[in-house]
Scaffold this active site. Sequence first.
Site, PDB file in Angstrom:
ATOM      1  N   ASN A  13       0.879  -1.179   0.000  1.00  0.00           N
ATOM      2  CA  ASN A  13       0.000   0.000   0.000  1.00  0.00           C
ATOM      3  C   ASN A  13       0.912   1.224   0.000  1.00  0.00           C
ATOM      4  O   ASN A  13       1.479   1.575   1.020  1.00  0.00           O
ATOM      5  CB  ASN A  13      -0.888  -0.027   1.248  1.00  0.00           C
ATOM      6  CG  ASN A  13      -1.725   1.233   1.384  1.00  0.00           C
ATOM      7  OD1 ASN A  13      -1.803   2.038   0.466  1.00  0.00           O
ATOM      8  ND2 ASN A  13      -2.347   1.399   2.552  1.00  0.00           N
ATOM      9  N   TRP A  14       1.048   1.824  -1.184  1.00  0.00           N
ATOM     10  CA  TRP A  14       1.987   2.954  -1.303  1.00  0.00           C
ATOM     11  C   TRP A  14       1.449   4.227  -0.673  1.00  0.00           C
ATOM     12  O   TRP A  14       2.186   5.202  -0.544  1.00  0.00           O
ATOM     13  CB  TRP A  14       2.308   3.210  -2.779  1.00  0.00           C
ATOM     14  CG  TRP A  14       3.151   2.173  -3.436  1.00  0.00           C
ATOM     15  CD1 TRP A  14       3.606   1.004  -2.894  1.00  0.00           C
ATOM     16  CD2 TRP A  14       3.672   2.217  -4.780  1.00  0.00           C
ATOM     17  NE1 TRP A  14       4.363   0.315  -3.817  1.00  0.00           N
ATOM     18  CE2 TRP A  14       4.421   1.040  -4.983  1.00  0.00           C
ATOM     19  CE3 TRP A  14       3.568   3.133  -5.833  1.00  0.00           C
ATOM     20  CZ2 TRP A  14       5.065   0.761  -6.191  1.00  0.00           C
ATOM     21  CZ3 TRP A  14       4.208   2.845  -7.033  1.00  0.00           C
ATOM     22  CH2 TRP A  14       4.946   1.676  -7.211  1.00  0.00           C
ATOM     23  N   LYS A  15       0.156   4.255  -0.359  1.00  0.00           N
ATOM     24  CA  LYS A  15      -0.478   5.479   0.174  1.00  0.00           C
ATOM     25  C   LYS A  15      -0.186   6.636  -0.787  1.00  0.00           C
ATOM     26  O   LYS A  15      -0.151   6.417  -1.992  1.00  0.00           O
ATOM     27  CB  LYS A  15      -0.005   5.729   1.616  1.00  0.00           C
ATOM     28  CG  LYS A  15      -0.158   4.464   2.474  1.00  0.00           C
ATOM     29  CD  LYS A  15       0.000   4.690   3.938  1.00  0.00           C
ATOM     30  CE  LYS A  15      -0.172   3.355   4.662  1.00  0.00           C
ATOM     31  NZ  LYS A  15      -0.189   3.460   6.110  1.00  0.00           N
ATOM     32  N   GLU A 100      -6.976   5.078   7.512  1.00  0.00           N
ATOM     33  CA  GLU A 100      -6.669   6.487   7.207  1.00  0.00           C
ATOM     34  C   GLU A 100      -7.843   7.151   6.494  1.00  0.00           C
ATOM     35  O   GLU A 100      -8.115   8.327   6.699  1.00  0.00           O
ATOM     36  CB  GLU A 100      -5.375   6.571   6.375  1.00  0.00           C
ATOM     37  CG  GLU A 100      -4.152   6.305   7.255  1.00  0.00           C
ATOM     38  CD  GLU A 100      -2.961   5.704   6.538  1.00  0.00           C
ATOM     39  OE1 GLU A 100      -2.915   5.722   5.289  1.00  0.00           O
ATOM     40  OE2 GLU A 100      -2.061   5.206   7.238  1.00  0.00           O
ATOM     41  N   GLY A 236       2.702  -1.257   4.256  1.00  0.00           N
ATOM     42  CA  GLY A 236       2.714   0.169   3.929  1.00  0.00           C
ATOM     43  C   GLY A 236       4.132   0.670   3.731  1.00  0.00           C
ATOM     44  O   GLY A 236       4.740   0.484   2.676  1.00  0.00           O
TER      45      GLY A 236
HETATM   46  P1  PGA Z   1       2.530   0.251   7.632  1.00  0.00           P
HETATM   47  O1  PGA Z   1       1.112   0.521   6.952  1.00  0.00           O
HETATM   48  O2  PGA Z   1       3.071  -1.040   7.066  1.00  0.00           O
HETATM   49  O3  PGA Z   1       3.369   1.444   7.233  1.00  0.00           O
HETATM   50  O4  PGA Z   1       2.316   0.160   9.103  1.00  0.00           O
HETATM   51  C1  PGA Z   1       0.224  -0.526   6.677  1.00  0.00           C
HETATM   52  C2  PGA Z   1      -1.036   0.020   6.099  1.00  0.00           C
HETATM   53  O5  PGA Z   1      -1.458   1.128   6.494  1.00  0.00           O
HETATM   54  O6  PGA Z   1      -1.658  -0.609   5.226  1.00  0.00           O
END
Ligand code: PGA
Length: 254
Positions: A13-15, A100, A236
């Site tokens: 998940n690159w956000k 989020e 993430g």
């Molecule tokens: P993280 O995020 O691996 O940076 O904790 C995971 C996610 O929000 O899907």
Amino acid sequence: MGNRSKNLIIAGNWKMNKTPKEAEILINKLKLENKNPACKTVLCVPFIDIPVAISLTKNTSISIGAQNCYFENYGAYTGEISAEMLKVIGVEYVIIGHSERRIYFNETDEQINKKIKSALNSGLKVILCIGETLQERQNNIIGEKLIIQIKNALNQVAESQIANIIIAYEPIWAIGSGRTPNKAEINHICEIIRNTVLNISKISAEKISILYGGSIDSKNAKEILAQPNVDGGLVGGASLDIEEFLKIINCVIN
Ligand code: PGA
């Protein structure tokens, strides 16, 4: 559930990170150095990276996902992208209900349910995110919280579609924090999630994929992914660093 055969999925998940040029560099490296084609890899990239990501991953074991979609197919919804539009350009997966989006964009269980139905009707596979806050954990209501989130998300979803939903258990306090529940707890909670889905639908346990997400990195991935009720990870921060991401994908064969 110990004897269930697992088809491991590692989803990044690159956000809100990476330009199309940066996406191209990362994906080319991933294609060259991924030693584990048996592990399904999904990259959930920003909307603007989707075209380049799809063209670079044709005929590979890598699939492309989006991180959100709207529940109407088209119309006067400024700034939104529909599931139908994603499907038309070759997207296979969409993350729905990430914490989020629930927190910063006020997404409700009802909207998430509509998005799931729209995505499934468009032929996308859904990665549904659920998880408890730190306070809910301290109050010992993790199971209750997750069961409510699952029931609301799957409300009136056709039983024949449930196998197209992957559930990602992501404790909110673990996301981006460097902290995770211990492996036995992750396994136990993923079992609760599987049983909840089994109670709602009549599909077989094999058809339900449950990922763990929240501070997965190359050091903890192997033991988390080895848990019998964990079918993969939603990664993430560590998916943005190609060396780190490759170590996570490849750790399951070493
Ligand atoms: P993280 O995020 O691996 O940076 O904790 C995971 C996610 O929000 O899907």
